[in-house]
Design an enzyme around this catalytic site. Sequence first.
Site, PDB file in Angstrom:
ATOM      1  N   GLU A 198       0.427 -14.078  10.041  1.00 32.86           N
ATOM      2  CA  GLU A 198      -0.301 -15.088   9.266  1.00 32.86           C
ATOM      3  C   GLU A 198       0.041 -14.963   7.789  1.00 32.86           C
ATOM      4  OE1 GLU A 198      -4.083 -13.934  10.788  1.00 32.86           O
ATOM      5  OE2 GLU A 198      -4.496 -12.552   9.141  1.00 32.86           O
ATOM      6  N   LYS A 209      -0.136 -14.431   3.810  1.00 33.99           N
ATOM      7  CA  LYS A 209      -0.952 -13.586   2.936  1.00 33.99           C
ATOM      8  C   LYS A 209      -1.323 -14.404   1.705  1.00 33.99           C
ATOM      9  CE  LYS A 209      -1.039  -9.108   0.616  1.00 33.99           C
ATOM     10  NZ  LYS A 209      -1.437  -9.617  -0.711  1.00 33.99           N
ATOM     11  N   CYS A 244       4.866  12.343 -33.048  1.00 32.54           N
ATOM     12  CA  CYS A 244       4.531  13.540 -33.830  1.00 32.54           C
ATOM     13  C   CYS A 244       5.732  14.355 -34.269  1.00 32.54           C
ATOM     14  CB  CYS A 244       3.575  14.431 -33.031  1.00 32.54           C
ATOM     15  SG  CYS A 244       4.333  15.172 -31.562  1.00 32.54           S
ATOM     16  N   LYS A 256       5.982  -8.517   1.717  1.00 28.70           N
ATOM     17  CA  LYS A 256       5.905  -9.190   0.424  1.00 28.70           C
ATOM     18  C   LYS A 256       7.174  -9.988   0.164  1.00 28.70           C
ATOM     19  CE  LYS A 256       2.891  -8.812  -1.952  1.00 28.70           C
ATOM     20  NZ  LYS A 256       2.472  -7.825  -2.973  1.00 28.70           N
TER      21      LYS A 256
END
EC number: 6.5.1.2
Length: 677
Positions: A118, A120, A415, A318
Amino acid sequence: MTIMTKQEALLKAQALRKELERNSYLYYVEDMPTITDAEYDSLMRQLRAIEAEYPELVTPDSPTQHVGGYAKPGFTEVHHITPLLSLANAFSPEEMKEFDRRVHEGLPKDAKVEYVVEPKIDGLACSIIYENGRFVRAATRGDGMVGENVTENVRTIKNIPKVLSSLPGVPIPELLDVRGEVYMPRHAFLKLNEERVERGETEFANPRNAAAGSLRQLDPRVTARRSLAFFAYGIGTGALDTHNDSMDRLEAYGFTTTEGRTKVATIEEANALIARHGERRKSLGYDTDGVVVKVNAVWQQNILGATGKDPRWAMAYKFPPEQAETTLRDIVIQVGRTGVLTPTAVLDPVKLSGSTISRATLHNEDFIAEKDIRIGDRVIINKAAEIIPEVLRVAVEKRTGEEKVFHMPAECPECGWPVVRKNGEAAVRCTNPHCPALGREGLIHFTSRDAMNIDGCGPAVLLQLQERNLVKDPSDLYLVTADDLMELDRMGAKSANNLVRAIAASKENSLDKLLFALGIRHVGAKVARTLAMKYQTMDALMEATQEELAQIPDIGPVIAESVVTYFGDPGNQDYIERLKELGLNMKMLGTAASNENHPFYGKTMVFTGTLPTLDRATAQTMAQEVGAKVTSSVSKKTDYVVAGADPGSKYTKAQSLGVTILDEAAFRRLLENKDMQ
């Protein structure tokens, strides 16, 4: 309108509510409206008129009540009944095959595995609780265990049923925990940004951010104007035998489920569907950032279980993120709160996924060397996980010969102390334990939302406090006065007093917030909560051994060593002592582990029926917070059944088994420890 009797008004109101809900469903779910907006508004006006004439006829689920009428002061925390987990990610068909291999290895050899594929949805995860078919509570995912109570805002989302549809042969469960995604359709997103530009406000970067911002509005009326929608993708409590059956059941109840949901028999079929979803995603009316593949059988899901943050039976594939090309003008160094030097690319501004990008992370010197990134290169950038801009690759073919090779500095730019890279690490660190950057970034972290959450104490304020030598470390914040703050730029009396109050209020934060705020290496918000839940007090944690810590789930040897090293440092011990003297809370609040003597501690409890004043989810959370184990079914192992009106078969079974039955009043007395047994 014609004057009606109360009985006539009741019948008319019921008919209007049913008609309004039906047309909302046709418009938002079926996308097939049968009446115009004007006709819908007319029906709503008729219902409002009746409810104004007969206020006693107003019901909580009436369409007129979906929008809260006042601004909330803030969101309360909600403990999820079962964890609302995230998903592990895959980025290639090969990784999906590896997921399939792990699934089969984790199941009996003869198990036949089916998957459900399905889309996303790119939105905000949400849990919605129904009791006896009525909407009672909604919460965001949060950290998976605890989310934000957004009940009144979620009530404004029109395609979420306020009362579950009742169909023949489809039972309404006593308790249903629906999981899904709140999102903003693209047309609503474009309209919203147009309106924000007209008002001189900042545009939302993408629909997902717009949805999240809209759902977290303190005034539900603002949320209602944002045209949010909801896709259901799962059931936390009350699932059927398969995921697919659960989704069909949710559709029967009136929910919108994800389009294109398909059951397949092999991972090869799943990969083919993923490719098709990737091709059609741009044609959808909402954003998707991938495809989710889930094991269909719930018994197999239960065997596979979950890691600390995601289920082993599901995987999110993805899609490749959007990309853009630009010129890398410079590489600058930022020093973080742990002393790590991080290279950052300064870019010619370029549009990507709806936002303008002018900087991108370069991670570390190995990343730069591996990709052969040089100052002056034309580079391709993307958004890692659709959020963080990073350099994907260099357009080597476009080099002119003028590009410059970058080298990490030998000295800290903040520094001037030497930097060092330990064997086996990619990070380059400043060797100065008192580097100004460490103090500045540590302060920013300490005051951040997930840490001590001191509102109004942003980086600009902290930098001025440091420059004026008012604050050297976070403990100094608790000595700052309103007069001190009023000396800062753009700080008036009201803002100064508000900030002093916010700093003082942070002293009451729970131990897990303070642990995260300390900035212990490898200790994120979730690990901090795990440690605080386990040890309950700062003193107990400081005495823990490395071996003991390493045995805790989700901790392990690396984190254990870091924690012991931190608390073993005399300087850190003095720092913790100073925070104690300043009045900061050193205990975990609202948890069960400190309640061994509570009558509910370690007891198995079942809740059934409708309680007079508490919704069931809240009552369950209250019991869990004092150490009870809450289950959904009655057995011989059940210690207590808390019963309200219409308790059903659980009450009868409890009687037959001789289980102690409590009404709400008795439950509250025991909860408050007033009736020790």
